[in-house]
Design an enzyme around this catalytic site. Structure first.
Site, PDB file in Angstrom:
ATOM      1  N   ASP A  14       0.840  -1.209   0.000  1.00  0.00           N
ATOM      2  CA  ASP A  14       0.000   0.000   0.000  1.00  0.00           C
ATOM      3  C   ASP A  14       0.871   1.253   0.000  1.00  0.00           C
ATOM      4  O   ASP A  14       2.020   1.222   0.449  1.00  0.00           O
ATOM      5  CB  ASP A  14      -0.854   0.067   1.270  1.00  0.00           C
ATOM      6  CG  ASP A  14      -1.787  -1.113   1.398  1.00  0.00           C
ATOM      7  OD1 ASP A  14      -2.136  -1.692   0.373  1.00  0.00           O
ATOM      8  OD2 ASP A  14      -2.131  -1.435   2.549  1.00  0.00           O
TER       9      ASP A  14
HETATM   10  N1  URA Z   1      -1.159  -5.864   4.107  1.00  0.00           N
HETATM   11  C1  URA Z   1      -1.637  -4.598   4.028  1.00  0.00           C
HETATM   12  O1  URA Z   1      -2.670  -4.294   4.594  1.00  0.00           O
HETATM   13  N2  URA Z   1      -0.941  -3.692   3.306  1.00  0.00           N
HETATM   14  C2  URA Z   1       0.205  -3.974   2.685  1.00  0.00           C
HETATM   15  O2  URA Z   1       0.796  -3.104   2.045  1.00  0.00           O
HETATM   16  C3  URA Z   1       0.701  -5.286   2.773  1.00  0.00           C
HETATM   17  C4  URA Z   1      -0.011  -6.207   3.493  1.00  0.00           C
END
Ligand code: URA
Length: 238
Positions: A105
């Site tokens: 993310d």
């Molecule tokens: N889980 C999440 O919520 N975000 C990420 O970037 C990776 C795993």
């Protein structure tokens, strides 16, 4: 990077340098749609399209996989219509086009692989390999034993049960808790959704290892090339 046209053609496996010069003289080579017959022309294969007998010529890419310590605020895509910085802008490998393996993310930090090896990427991401992803997660509040046990067993997320997670507490701060979470699924925003489901929203998320490959002391925003031993660690399960 600029180089002589005939050298590039040779590097791309079209012909020897001498033969490539003949082809150029014969008008069989074009750069950005224009036939080039002059000798000694230089080109930038990363920016210009070179064709031989009308067909695009691509240099043979050497295979490269890197481990990046992704900073927060970078998108895991090759480009972003909203103009936000991309993880690929942190990679300085002229002539190589590395793409991210999976995603993190925007606000997630840590271990992200980039490669130009499509087969390796597919291998890493294939669910049957069940490669562990290890995260350090800081959440709001202090999740209790029962809530954490439910995540350990697996919960229903969007109609599908999550695989069991390994979770241990690392630190308890005033009004936050930091935990280590190990999962092998790569569902979108999975860690954030897991903790949202037990009412302890994620405040900070960092992936510290991918398979047996750890970030270690790699500074934020920097990357390192992976060798055969690293790839072995990556695919190894612990
Ligand atoms: N889980 C999440 O919520 N975000 C990420 O970037 C990776 C795993």
């Amino acid at each position: 990077m600029k180089e002589r046209l005939h050298k590039f053609l040779a590097r791309a496996g079209i012909a020897s340098r001498r033969k490539a010069e003949e082809y150029i003289a014969q008008g069989r080579v074009a750069v950005d749609g224009k036939t080039v017959q002059k000798m000694g022309e230089t080109v930038d294969p990363a920016l210009q399209e070179i064709t031989f007998d009308g067909r695009p010529v691509k240099p043979p890419q050497k295979k490269l996989t890197v481990l990046l310590n992704k900073p927060a605020g970078y998108v895991t895509t090759m480009s972003d219509p909203q103009g936000r910085p991309t993880v690929t802008s942190l990679i300085d490998e002229p002539d190589l086009r590395l793409f991210p393996v999976g995603r993190l993310d925007l606000d997630t930090e840590g271990a992200l692989l980039l490669t130009n090896d499509g087969e390796l990427a597919q291998n890493i991401l294939h669910p049957s390999r069940q490669i562990n992803r290890t995260y350090h997660v800081t959440v709001k509040g202090h999740p209790g034993r029962e809530a954490l046990d439910s995540l350990r067993r697996g919960i229903m997320l969007e109609g599908r049960r999550t695989w069991p997670a390994r979770i241990r507490k690392l630190r308890r701060q005033n009004d936050t808790t930091t935990l280590e979470v190990i999962i092998h699924e790569g569902r979108k925003r999975q860690v954030r959704k897991l903790f949202a489901a037990i009412n302890h929203p994620v405040l900070r998320l960092k992936r510290i290892a991918y398979g047996g490959l750890r970030l270690g002391s790699l500074p934020v925003g920097r990357y390192r090339h992976l060798g055969p031993e690293d790839l072995h660690l990556l695919l190894r399960q612990d």
